[in-house]
Design a protein around this motif. Structure first.
Motif, PDB file in Angstrom:
ATOM      1  N   LEU A   2      37.669  35.932  40.204  1.00  0.00           N
ATOM      2  CA  LEU A   2      37.557  37.143  41.207  1.00  0.00           C
ATOM      3  C   LEU A   2      36.425  38.009  41.245  1.00  0.00           C
ATOM      4  O   LEU A   2      36.428  38.468  42.421  1.00  0.00           O
ATOM      5  CB  LEU A   2      38.996  37.994  41.296  1.00  0.00           C
ATOM      6  CG  LEU A   2      40.279  37.126  41.718  1.00  0.00           C
ATOM      7  CD1 LEU A   2      41.682  37.942  41.517  1.00  0.00           C
ATOM      8  CD2 LEU A   2      40.055  36.236  42.756  1.00  0.00           C
ATOM      9  N   THR A   3      35.916  38.111  40.125  1.00  0.00           N
ATOM     10  CA  THR A   3      34.633  38.935  40.068  1.00  0.00           C
ATOM     11  C   THR A   3      33.489  38.573  41.034  1.00  0.00           C
ATOM     12  O   THR A   3      32.780  39.152  41.668  1.00  0.00           O
ATOM     13  CB  THR A   3      34.136  39.242  38.573  1.00  0.00           C
ATOM     14  OG1 THR A   3      33.635  37.818  37.982  1.00  0.00           O
ATOM     15  CG2 THR A   3      35.029  39.969  37.785  1.00  0.00           C
ATOM     16  N   TRP A   4      33.364  37.038  40.906  1.00  0.00           N
ATOM     17  CA  TRP A   4      32.414  36.349  41.799  1.00  0.00           C
ATOM     18  C   TRP A   4      32.654  36.625  43.328  1.00  0.00           C
ATOM     19  O   TRP A   4      31.892  36.695  44.083  1.00  0.00           O
ATOM     20  CB  TRP A   4      32.417  34.887  41.633  1.00  0.00           C
ATOM     21  CG  TRP A   4      31.914  34.570  40.090  1.00  0.00           C
ATOM     22  CD1 TRP A   4      31.516  35.278  39.150  1.00  0.00           C
ATOM     23  CD2 TRP A   4      32.064  33.349  39.214  1.00  0.00           C
ATOM     24  NE1 TRP A   4      30.973  34.788  37.924  1.00  0.00           N
ATOM     25  CE2 TRP A   4      31.396  33.642  38.060  1.00  0.00           C
ATOM     26  CE3 TRP A   4      32.634  32.131  39.762  1.00  0.00           C
ATOM     27  CZ2 TRP A   4      31.438  32.585  37.032  1.00  0.00           C
ATOM     28  CZ3 TRP A   4      32.889  31.120  38.455  1.00  0.00           C
ATOM     29  CH2 TRP A   4      32.080  31.545  37.238  1.00  0.00           C
ATOM     30  N   ILE A  27      42.559  47.097  33.809  1.00  0.00           N
ATOM     31  CA  ILE A  27      43.969  47.576  34.273  1.00  0.00           C
ATOM     32  C   ILE A  27      44.501  46.346  35.153  1.00  0.00           C
ATOM     33  O   ILE A  27      45.979  45.884  34.960  1.00  0.00           O
ATOM     34  CB  ILE A  27      43.590  48.770  35.112  1.00  0.00           C
ATOM     35  CG1 ILE A  27      43.325  49.915  34.223  1.00  0.00           C
ATOM     36  CG2 ILE A  27      45.033  49.005  36.022  1.00  0.00           C
ATOM     37  CD1 ILE A  27      42.790  51.101  35.039  1.00  0.00           C
ATOM     38  N   LEU A  28      43.742  45.692  35.998  1.00  0.00           N
ATOM     39  CA  LEU A  28      44.428  44.517  36.941  1.00  0.00           C
ATOM     40  C   LEU A  28      44.527  43.466  35.864  1.00  0.00           C
ATOM     41  O   LEU A  28      45.618  42.847  36.384  1.00  0.00           O
ATOM     42  CB  LEU A  28      43.064  44.135  37.788  1.00  0.00           C
ATOM     43  CG  LEU A  28      42.637  45.310  38.977  1.00  0.00           C
ATOM     44  CD1 LEU A  28      41.525  44.672  39.477  1.00  0.00           C
ATOM     45  CD2 LEU A  28      43.779  45.530  39.769  1.00  0.00           C
ATOM     46  N   SER A  29      43.967  43.347  34.844  1.00  0.00           N
ATOM     47  CA  SER A  29      44.450  42.220  33.744  1.00  0.00           C
ATOM     48  C   SER A  29      45.687  42.485  33.398  1.00  0.00           C
ATOM     49  O   SER A  29      46.662  41.476  32.977  1.00  0.00           O
ATOM     50  CB  SER A  29      43.394  42.216  32.813  1.00  0.00           C
ATOM     51  OG  SER A  29      43.728  40.820  32.008  1.00  0.00           O
ATOM     52  N   ALA A  82      50.255  33.379  31.012  1.00  0.00           N
ATOM     53  CA  ALA A  82      49.884  34.633  31.524  1.00  0.00           C
ATOM     54  C   ALA A  82      48.598  35.121  31.063  1.00  0.00           C
ATOM     55  O   ALA A  82      47.755  35.409  32.067  1.00  0.00           O
ATOM     56  CB  ALA A  82      50.973  35.729  31.057  1.00  0.00           C
ATOM     57  N   ILE A  83      48.239  35.019  29.825  1.00  0.00           N
ATOM     58  CA  ILE A  83      47.050  35.450  29.279  1.00  0.00           C
ATOM     59  C   ILE A  83      45.881  34.530  29.979  1.00  0.00           C
ATOM     60  O   ILE A  83      44.940  34.928  30.357  1.00  0.00           O
ATOM     61  CB  ILE A  83      46.718  34.985  27.769  1.00  0.00           C
ATOM     62  CG1 ILE A  83      47.803  36.102  27.072  1.00  0.00           C
ATOM     63  CG2 ILE A  83      45.495  35.463  27.232  1.00  0.00           C
ATOM     64  CD1 ILE A  83      47.906  36.204  25.504  1.00  0.00           C
ATOM     65  N   PHE A  84      45.900  33.259  29.902  1.00  0.00           N
ATOM     66  CA  PHE A  84      44.979  32.287  30.334  1.00  0.00           C
ATOM     67  C   PHE A  84      44.825  32.580  32.076  1.00  0.00           C
ATOM     68  O   PHE A  84      43.525  32.716  32.559  1.00  0.00           O
ATOM     69  CB  PHE A  84      45.464  31.070  30.204  1.00  0.00           C
ATOM     70  CG  PHE A  84      44.540  29.827  30.640  1.00  0.00           C
ATOM     71  CD1 PHE A  84      43.498  29.501  29.798  1.00  0.00           C
ATOM     72  CD2 PHE A  84      44.352  29.148  31.739  1.00  0.00           C
ATOM     73  CE1 PHE A  84      42.653  28.850  29.860  1.00  0.00           C
ATOM     74  CE2 PHE A  84      43.416  28.309  32.050  1.00  0.00           C
ATOM     75  CZ  PHE A  84      42.450  28.020  31.082  1.00  0.00           C
ATOM     76  N   THR A  87      43.023  36.271  32.635  1.00  0.00           N
ATOM     77  CA  THR A  87      41.710  36.352  31.896  1.00  0.00           C
ATOM     78  C   THR A  87      40.790  35.458  32.944  1.00  0.00           C
ATOM     79  O   THR A  87      39.690  35.975  33.171  1.00  0.00           O
ATOM     80  CB  THR A  87      41.627  35.600  30.620  1.00  0.00           C
ATOM     81  OG1 THR A  87      42.425  36.175  29.656  1.00  0.00           O
ATOM     82  CG2 THR A  87      40.222  35.733  30.120  1.00  0.00           C
ATOM     83  N   LEU A  88      41.309  34.391  33.414  1.00  0.00           N
ATOM     84  CA  LEU A  88      40.299  33.312  34.258  1.00  0.00           C
ATOM     85  C   LEU A  88      40.142  34.253  35.501  1.00  0.00           C
ATOM     86  O   LEU A  88      38.832  33.926  36.193  1.00  0.00           O
ATOM     87  CB  LEU A  88      40.995  32.104  34.626  1.00  0.00           C
ATOM     88  CG  LEU A  88      41.068  31.237  33.303  1.00  0.00           C
ATOM     89  CD1 LEU A  88      41.595  29.799  34.030  1.00  0.00           C
ATOM     90  CD2 LEU A  88      39.568  30.855  32.922  1.00  0.00           C
ATOM     91  N   LEU A  89      41.021  34.909  36.200  1.00  0.00           N
ATOM     92  CA  LEU A  89      40.786  35.801  37.294  1.00  0.00           C
ATOM     93  C   LEU A  89      40.097  37.105  37.141  1.00  0.00           C
ATOM     94  O   LEU A  89      39.312  37.375  37.982  1.00  0.00           O
ATOM     95  CB  LEU A  89      42.315  36.454  37.735  1.00  0.00           C
ATOM     96  CG  LEU A  89      43.285  35.071  38.228  1.00  0.00           C
ATOM     97  CD1 LEU A  89      44.692  35.806  38.491  1.00  0.00           C
ATOM     98  CD2 LEU A  89      42.781  34.710  39.504  1.00  0.00           C
TER      99      LEU A  89
END
Length: 361
Positions: A2-4, A27-29, A82-84, A87-89
């Motif tokens: 989502l950063t891209w 925070i979003l994570s 949930a972590i995976f 983190t990817l997002l």
């Protein structure tokens, strides 16, 4: 990921630039991970129950545990998902440390999954044979050690930091660094696994330690803060804040279902992966000794098992009524909830002690 997307959208609407701030993504994570855990938790628990993936309870342990027989296990998969996803997002996927952490989590999670599956589905009490279990754990630990040594850019990143002293580093060399990294990752993995024996006992200390490592990762990745606090500056380590935040959110979401009386147990799939993840993050930010302090409950549980086995083999006597040590206190008459909460308190105190090393130098 989502950063891209946010970077592209920021050219048209400046409000999307806020996503580039590390603290905002942390925070979003947390929020993303806890939301995922809470949303998919009930359906995953129902699926495990339908598949009859239930926990077997030892009859020589506390009798209060007999009612837990059949409670769905392998719920640690919920945490890892949930972590995976979180983190990817929200993480910078060009950062190699993110992929190293996810790879370690995946390898150790897979080992735990096979062990759990053989025990609860195939009804094989041995699960994955110990030699193969440690073989695959060792493969994951050694591979991570080699990659991290190759990525190290400074002497500090290859040395053991002695906390509470300014600029106190013990040079390790290639062999020493890889051995230490292997021991920390594999040791932390098995220590968390041994602790996972009561409702909520392992997950809350994991969340607390992950919270502290969030602070260390943020400071280590910032040159000014690292220089001021006399801790190693590790370029790009700040991005680990996203994955530690995902651990916090996923852990809290899992605790919603794992709190006494537990609706689901973590199993090896979660415990082995979370412990290894804590270990590899501590290695990256050069806080192995501090991890040993903050994870004192995990250490205490592991040492109790080692002492119990050693004493019984040498003298034929047991030091504790039952190991790991949380069962000892149960057999002494402590209610399960009292054991759990008191161990949480110990973890909180030890985490604060670990954090205090930032200024006591």
């Amino acid at each position: 990921m989502l950063t891209w997307i946010a970077e592209l959208l920021a050219h048209h609407y400046s409000g999307f630039q806020v996503v580039h701030y590390l603290t905002m993504r942390a925070i979003l994570s947390v929020l993303t991970a806890v939301t995922i855990a809470l949303l998919i938790g009930p359906s995953m628990i129902d699926k495990l129950r339908q598949m009859k993936i239930g926990q077997a309870v030892r009859h020589d342990g506390p009798q209060t545990h007999l009612v837990k027989s059949g409670t769905p296990t392998m719920g640690g998969a919920l945490i890892l998902v949930a972590i995976f996803v979180s983190t990817l997002l929200w993480a910078d996927l060009a950062n190699p440390y993110i992929w190293i952490c996810l790879a370690v989590m995946g390898v150790f999670g897979a080992v735990g999954w096979v062990d759990d599956y053989r025990k609860v589905v195939e009804r094989n009490p041995r699960g994955l044979p110990a030699r193969w279990k440690y073989f695959w754990q060792s493969c994951g630990g050694v591979l991570a050690a080699v990659v991290l040594y190759w990525l190290a850019q400074t002497t500090e990143e290859q040395s053991l930091l002695i906390p509470m002293f300014k600029q106190a580093y013990l040079p390790l060399g290639a062999g020493g660094f890889m051995l230490l990294t292997y021991l920390v990752i594999v040791g932390a993995s098995n220590a968390v696994n041994l602790t996972d024996g009561l409702d909520g006992l392992a997950i809350m200390p994991t969340v607390m330690v992950a919270s502290a490592l969030t602070v260390f990762a943020y400071l280590s990745g910032n040159h000014r803060f690292a220089e001021y606090l006399h801790i190693p500056y590790v370029a790009r380590a700040g991005e680990l804040v996203v994955i530690t935040s995902s651990m916090i959110g996923a852990g809290l979401g899992f605790l919603w279902f794992n709190a006494y009386p537990a609706q689901v147990f973590m199993g090896d799939v979660g415990a082995l992966a979370l412990g290894a993840l804590l270990g590899v993050i501590a290695v990256i930010v050069r806080q192995e000794i501090v991890l040993f302090i903050m994870g004192g409950v995990f250490v205490m549980e592991t040492v109790s098992v080692m002492l119990q086995v050693g004493s019984f083999k040498l003298t034929g006597r047991r030091i504790f009524r039952m190991a790991p040590i949380h069962h000892h206190f149960e057999l002494k008459g402590w209610p399960e909830t009292k054991v759990v909460v008191r161990f949480w308190i110990i973890s909180l105190v030890l985490v604060l002690v670990g954090l205090s090393t930032l200024k006591v130098r």
